[in-house]
Design an enzyme around this catalytic site. Structure first.
Site, short mmCIF file in Angstrom:
data_model
loop_
_atom_site.label_atom_id
_atom_site.label_comp_id
_atom_site.label_asym_id
_atom_site.label_seq_id
_atom_site.Cartn_x
_atom_site.Cartn_y
_atom_site.Cartn_z
N GLY A 195 39.80 35.44 31.35
CA GLY A 195 40.11 34.75 32.49
C GLY A 195 41.30 35.71 32.97
O GLY A 195 42.28 35.77 32.45
N ALA A 196 40.96 35.86 34.17
CA ALA A 196 42.13 37.05 34.79
C ALA A 196 43.56 36.68 34.50
O ALA A 196 44.24 37.53 34.28
CB ALA A 196 41.72 37.23 36.34
N ASP A 204 38.57 37.43 39.98
CA ASP A 204 39.23 38.40 39.15
C ASP A 204 40.06 39.52 40.12
O ASP A 204 41.02 40.15 39.41
CB ASP A 204 38.27 39.00 37.95
CG ASP A 204 37.98 37.98 37.08
OD1 ASP A 204 36.99 37.34 37.16
OD2 ASP A 204 38.71 38.10 35.77
N ASN A 226 34.28 38.12 41.15
CA ASN A 226 33.98 36.98 40.04
C ASN A 226 32.90 37.14 39.13
O ASN A 226 32.03 38.15 39.17
CB ASN A 226 34.26 35.66 40.87
CG ASN A 226 34.42 34.42 39.75
OD1 ASN A 226 35.58 34.61 38.95
ND2 ASN A 226 33.75 33.54 39.67
#
Ligand code: MRU
Length: 365
Positions: free
Chosen positions: A54-55, A242, A252
């Site tokens: 997850g970014a 992201d 994404n």
């Protein structure tokens, strides 16, 4: 957020003050295991192997990885080596670069003896800021859900893709923050959770989170999205990103673009929730300029699950010998994004929209 009545974040300092602990996301939803990251190599490997992902959480873990590295080598060479090792882990989420730039800017002007403590303090601040940012995204996005409820007068159906939840951040999440806020405020919700092949972040992580928070949801295969949207079974979509370009293109998890196209074709709002740390102000055209991570084909050919015996197992699901590609992200052009939900408010997915919230280059923090 709560797991079996206990509050957890996804990353926190260990009591020793020189390492951190994280939830091992490769084992969810089957096992809840906490892993300690005690040196640069362990932090880099946790990001690469997606123990954490997850970014925003990639950025925070990189910040702590950098801080941990300063304990063993705080020379200029040590700074360069830590940045190199962490930057090489995952190419798409720009939060990684953002966090390392922030860490370097904090420690580089200091004498080496002062760098480790300053880095640890800055990493902790970045983690705290991430929580506050997610909460602000929640507050900014909740009115969109309230409006859908006011319009329909019934349970609001929201489709999400991948995991842009609290497991992808330090707490709350980005796409899920408005969902949690709306649920907690008593708005009836139902979330369609895309399974998100090949790693199943939706089926494994988003469903796990929503279930633990008591949010009604249903897991669907990735290919069901178009059908649900076309049949009026989705009131709005909310996903994460992201990397967001200066003109509002969003990158994404692979499959996001197809959902956006389907939503556009049926006139269903498609919102993207993001912290300002995912904005890459240096690029405009996401299709041309965002590097798309390609991961191990084994993520496509094999799947991990729990057997009836209770044991975990990895099974092979594809024709042996067939070549496989594993593109991990795609880009949704701004034209298919109804609006961006940011920690500074909601704006059009456009250069003007983003500039309106974040100002010109010299006004940005
Ligand atoms: O490959 P992953 O699991 O790190 O991908 C995560 C996503 O695509 C999320 O949607 C994105 O990072 C936004 S997270 C708040």
């Amino acid at each position: 957020m709560n797991i079996d009545g206990k509050h957890y974040r996804t990353i926190w300092p260990h009591a020793d003050g020189v390492s951190v602990e994280v939830i091992d996301q490769t084992l969810l939803p089957h096992e809840f295991v906490i892993k300690r990251l005690a040196n640069l190599a362990e932090a880099a490997e946790a990001i690469r192997s997606m123990v954490i992902r997850g970014a925003p959480l990639v950025g925070v873990t990189a910040a702590y990885g950098f801080a941990i590295a300063m304990r063993s080598d705080a020379s200029d060479q040590g700074i360069a080596q830590a940045c190199r090792a962490l930057l090489a882990t995952r190419p798409t989420a720009v939060n990684l670069r953002w966090a390392l730039d922030a860490m370097r800017a904090t420690v580089a002007p200091l004498p080496p003896a002062a760098r480790a403590d300053a880095a640890w303090k800055r990493a902790a601040e970045i983690a705290e800021e991430d929580v506050a940012i997610s909460q602000r995204i929640g507050r900014a996005g909740m009115p969109l859900i309230e409006a859908a409820y006011a319009r329909t007068g019934r349970t609001v159906n929201i489709l999400t893709h991948c995991n842009a939840g609290w497991l992808a951040t330090v707490d709350w999440g980005t796409a899920t923050a408005p969902i949690y806020k709306a649920h907690d405020a008593g708005i009836p919700l139902h979330i369609w959770v895309d399974e998100t092949r090949p790693r199943n972040q939706g089926a494994s992580l988003t469903a796990y989170e929503l279930g633990h928070h008591g949010v009604p949801h249903t897991i669907v295969v990735d290919n069901a999205g178009g059908h649900l949207i076309q049949r009026g079974m989705v009131d709005l979509c909310i996903v994460g990103t992201d990397r967001t370009t200066a003109r509002g293109d969003v990158c994404n998890k692979i499959g996001t673009y197809l959902k956006a196209l389907a939503a556009h074709a049926s006139g269903v709002p498609f919102y993207v929730a993001l912290p300002q740390t995912t904005i890459d102000w240096t690029i405009e055209d996401g299709v041309r300029d965002i590097p798309i991570e390609e991961r191990d084909p084994r993520e496509v050919t094999h799947i991990t699950g729990r057997l009836a015996s209770g044991d975990m197992a990895i099974v092979h699901t594809t024709a042996p010998g067939s070549p496989v590609s594993n593109f991990a992200f795609d880009v949704t052009p701004a034209a298919y994004v109804t609006a961006l939900i940011t920690d500074r408010g909601v704006c059009a997915a456009s250069a003007d929209g983003l500039r309106g919230l974040f100002g010109a280059t010299d006004e940005r923090q």
